[in-house]
Design a protein around this motif. Structure first.
Motif, PDB file in Angstrom:
ATOM      1  N   MET A  62     -49.578  11.730  45.830  1.00  0.00           N
ATOM      2  CA  MET A  62     -50.255  11.673  47.126  1.00  0.00           C
ATOM      3  C   MET A  62     -51.747  11.454  46.966  1.00  0.00           C
ATOM      4  O   MET A  62     -52.352  10.670  47.670  1.00  0.00           O
ATOM      5  N   SER A  74     -45.705   8.991  50.588  1.00  0.00           N
ATOM      6  CA  SER A  74     -44.866   9.365  51.718  1.00  0.00           C
ATOM      7  C   SER A  74     -43.741   8.352  51.895  1.00  0.00           C
ATOM      8  O   SER A  74     -42.658   8.695  52.358  1.00  0.00           O
ATOM      9  N   LEU A 120     -45.351  15.187  52.604  1.00  0.00           N
ATOM     10  CA  LEU A 120     -46.767  15.476  52.374  1.00  0.00           C
ATOM     11  C   LEU A 120     -47.166  16.829  52.911  1.00  0.00           C
ATOM     12  O   LEU A 120     -47.773  17.631  52.223  1.00  0.00           O
TER      13      LEU A 120
END
Lengths: 237, 344, 282
Positions: free
Chosen positions: B198, B206, B212
């Motif tokens: 991320m 994602s 997330l």
């Protein structure tokens, strides 16, 4: 034969370790329309960015009007009389059309001629005069391209590089813009057209360069080469 | 089409987390415990080590947020302050044991972090950074005018409740070991891998199904909890708490310094950074007023000349890693190359 | 009724100085894409410079702007071209942390130089006010400060709109590569933007010094106020800056001495969460 206006000799351009242009050599004679064609990923845009100074070459030499301009920053190269209309127009979207155009006359020598150049651009693209107080971000794709072309003209260039100006535009608009480009050429400006569409490039240009996998693999006048040979070089077959 | 140049980009990385590495770590930890339990260390040394342990905990946690998950916070001091005040209020106002104070501090920290996450997680980058700072300043302002905590006058910890340095040392050591182990394990789980992905590219992460919000939340809560525990121990030792010292930006200064010096995004970096920080801080206390100036200058120089910090630079130069974790500069390099390939 | 009007007037007058605080921040944010965490310290440096120069040669503090504005402009340019441009090449996070480091260094350097004593720039019109009606009056100082702020912001926006340099700054903020194709030196433009931000900090610093007492450590709260103005107004938007200044000014006055700051902070966090692009951003 006289010395070409733009001479690119064995230019290499990398992003990190990725080699986008391995060795490009090409000439652009003065006052002509020259096409650079090649498929997606052939390295055309990178080569244009490198000539215009947005990207530093890792090898090779670039001469403009006999002067070595290799590795000069973009803001210096534009003052030599070489302008780039980048891919995707890249207008200043939060500025008005007229402010965009005036930005083109930012180089000191161009400022004196600002009013005159502005008149010339409005003559070439009357629609821009109509919309001169609109934000360029509110314009259509074709109109944005006009702003980008006009902005480049405002720098008083002797040569303009057009990087895939027809990308994403409707055929009628492309036709119109190409007509303007021919007009600009008639007024004495040397033109380099980067294209994916071989047919259109061959029709417009006096000289064609074909790029494949980071190299210029074929150069010549379209009438000498013939469409078949160009297409073969284009696809690498 | 240029795959061959991609592959030659980096040499293979040796990972020093074999048996030898674990034995060394275990020996160090056991030795530190033994020294604490037997009382072989002089009190002064224990005080230094106590501080080092707390700063390792806080630095590692700040690093977990910023270095591994890309949430750069300038407001973690709010949890230090909340924990400090909890210890003072529980022991002095309610005459309870300090354990209760630390527990209450931890619980409030978790609840507060949960509430904040709904607001803060809508932001990223500099917005997140400054918003965390704003929150901390707001709480600080509130405590300065809140009668319950004696407004700006501060509070003290009930003296009979302050443990001896020997016990504090052991508590801090335990907390510090726990913190490093938790981070190490967390980064090895799927959640941890998702978090690093991320940081490098939120959209891509994602799109491959990393949740997330959940991952970030877990990470954030762990970080806030450990910082609160460290803060509680710190003020338990100090004996008094003021809004300016509890919620001071100095906490963030030290966490940032520790991580930058040690090497952002490395597990071992903050450990080294905390040791350097405590020693340097001690040395600089002979020059009153200069300490932040010098710490700040060192941090800026390190950012310019050693952007990967001491451990990060060593690992890159010598091609090894302690506590295997992928360094993000490698990821970024790959990504840039891909971008370039796409662009061309 | 007069009381409500008084609050509104005070809020608006306060909003002027807040807008001025935010304008330098918003320039850095919008043009250089840098969150300058040392902006508060720059403001306080401006306060000290104005106070000390005015004391030393015995002139009205406002006149010190003749010295402080160009000086801070040059310092800003030097800082950007010497340090920050370089760090920005490494990344935006390192740049953020470097400005954080600068803020810590500057705050403690001020403390070493001037001690923790409260300072204030004294002006003769400190306590005079214009009476409008019963229970309604305007402080002369507040009015002067408001006018300084307003004039600064108007001059700045005219500069950005009408001059080649101003246009080049806006163009750089839109698209750095396209700007360089027009002959703009992007790094130099960044340096100029930082210079201008510093110059506005000098003016804001003067206003702060005339209006409130300040300390070496005051920078932090002015930074947060500046940031709040940027967040509420929308980055890079000058009209947004003005409106945001007024909103924060009103919040501060309505909250009073105890809760004004708290309300302002909470307002900022709410805005950050709900509309992080600001009121005036597209």
């Amino acid at each position: 034969m006289s010395e070409p206006m733009l001479k690119v000799e064995g230019v290499q351009a990398k992003y990190g370790d990725f080699i986008a242009v391995s060795s490009a050599t090409l000439d652009v004679p003065e006052k002509q329309i020259v096409s650079l064609i090649g498929s997606n990923g052939a390295g055309k845009s990178t080569l244009m960015d490198t000539i215009a100074g947005l990207h530093k070459p890792s090898a090779g030499k670039i001469y403009f009007k006999g002067e070595d301009i290799t590795g000069l920053p973009a803001e210096k190269i534009v003052t030599k009389g070489l302008a780039l209309v980048p891919q995707g127009s890249r207008c200043f979207v939060r500025m008005t059309v007229e402010d965009n155009l005036i930005m083109g006359s930012f180089p000191k020598f161009a400022r004196k001629k600002c009013a005159e150049s502005l008149e010339r651009v409005y003559e070439l693209f009357p629609v821009l005069k109509e919309k001169r107080n609109d934000l360029s971000g509110s314009l259509s794709g074709g109109q944005r391209q006009m702003v980008a072309v006009g902005r480049a003209l405002m720098t008083n260039p002797e040569m303009i590089l057009f990087d895939e100006i027809s990308l994403g535009l409707a055929p009628t608009i492309i036709k119109d813009i190409y007509a303007r480009i021919k007009e600009i050429n008639k007024q004495g400006t040397t033109i380099v057209l980067v294209e994916q569409d071989t047919h259109r490039a061959i029709k417009t240009a006096e000289l064609v360069h074909v790029m494949l996998k980071g190299q210029v693999v074929l150069s010549g006048a379209p009438k000498d080469l013939g469409e078949d040979e160009i297409k073969k070089a284009y696809f690498g077959i | 089409m240029e795959t061959k140049s991609l592959a030659s980009a980096h040499k293979p990385i040796k990972v020093l987390d074999g048996l030898v590495m674990w034995i060394v770590c275990a020996v160090v930890v056991v030795a530190l415990y033994a020294l604490g339990v037997t009382g072989a260390l002089p009190n002064n040394t224990m005080r230094y080590l106590f501080k080092i342990f707390l700063y390792i905990t806080m630095g590692s946690m700040w690093n977990l947020m910023s270095g591994f998950t890309g949430m750069t916070s300038l407001g973690q001091q709010v949890f230090v302050g909340i924990a400090g005040y909890s210890v003072a209020v529980m022991t002095t106002t309610y005459k309870m044991s300090f354990w209760m104070g630390i527990l209450v501090g931890a619980v409030i920290a978790i609840i507060f972090a949960l509430i904040l996450s709904f607001v803060l997680f809508r932001m990223s980058g500099m917005y997140f950074a400054v918003a965390t700072w704003l929150v901390s300043e707001a709480v600080s302002t509130w405590f300065t005018s809140w009668k319950y905590v004696n407004q700006g006058g501060g509070m003290t910890v009930r003296t009979t409740q302050i443990p001896r340095i020997g016990s504090l040392y052991l508590m801090a050591l335990t907390l510090c070991v726990l913190a490093v182990v938790v981070i190490f394990l967390l980064l090895r789980t799927k959640t941890g891998l998702g978090l690093t992905a991320m940081r490098d590219d939120a959209d891509a992460a994602s799109s491959v199904g990393v949740n997330l919000f959940k991952s970030k939340l877990l990470c954030y809560i762990i970080c806030c909890l450990f910082i609160a525990l460290a803060g509680g121990l710190f003020f338990l030792n100090k004996g008094s708490v003021l809004p300016s010292s509890a919620f001071g930006i100095d906490w963030t200064v030290s966490m940032v310094f520790i991580v930058i010096i040690g090497g952002i995004g490395t597990v071992s970096g903050p450990i080294l950074g905390a040791i350097v920080y405590v020693l340097l801080d001690e040395f600089l206390s002979h020059y009153p007023g200069w300490s932040n100036i010098i710490l700040g200058a060192i941090a800026i120089l390190v950012i310019i000349f050693l952007p990967d910090g001491i451990m990060g630079t060593l690992q890159k130069k010598l091609h090894f890693e302690i506590f295997s974790q992928k360094r993000f500069s490698e990821h970024k390099k790959d990504k840039k190359i891909e971008d370039a390939a796409n662009a061309a | 009724m007069a009381q409500v009007l008084q609050v509104v007037i005070n809020g608006i007058l306060l909003g002027g100085i807040y807008a001025l605080l935010g304008v330098g921040m918003t320039m850095m944010f919008g043009i250089v894409k840098l969150t300058n965490l040392a902006h508060g310290e720059f403001v306080i440096i401006g306060s000290y410079a104005s106070t000390l120069i005015a004391q030393a040669i015995g002139v009205d503090p406002i006149l010190t702007l003749v010295v402080t504005v160009p000086l801070m402009f040059l310092i800003g340019m030097g800082l950007q071209s010497g340090l920050i441009n370089r760090v920005m090449m490494i990344g935006s996070e390192p740049a953020l942390l470097v400005t954080f480091g600068l803020s810590i260094i500057l705050a403690d350097a001020l403390l070493l130089l001037f001690s923790a004593d409260a300072q204030r720039a004294n002006v003769p019109y400190n306590i005079s006010s214009i009476k409008i009606s019963a229970g309604l009056s305007i402080s002369v100082l507040d009015l002067i400060v408001f006018c300084i702020a307003l004039v600064t912001i108007i001059i700045l926006s005219l500069f950005l709109k009408k001059t080649y340099l101003g246009r080049s700054i806006r163009a750089t903020s839109d698209d750095t590569e396209a700007a360089s194709l027009m002959g703009v030196n992007v790094k130099r433009t960044y340096a100029i933007a930082m210079g201008i931000a510093m110059a506005t900090a000098a003016i804001a610093g003067l206003c702060v010094a005339m209006k409130w007492v300040y300390y070496p450590s005051s920078g932090g709260s002015y930074l947060l106020t500046s940031f709040g103005v940027v967040v509420i107004g929308g980055m890079g938007s000058i009209p947004g800056t003005l409106v945001a200044g007024l909103i924060l000014g009103l919040a501060q006055v309505i909250g009073g001495a105890n809760y004004g700051q708290l309300i302002a902070y909470v307002l900022m966090v709410v805005f950050l969460a709900v509309r992080p692009q600001g009121l005036f951003s597209k």
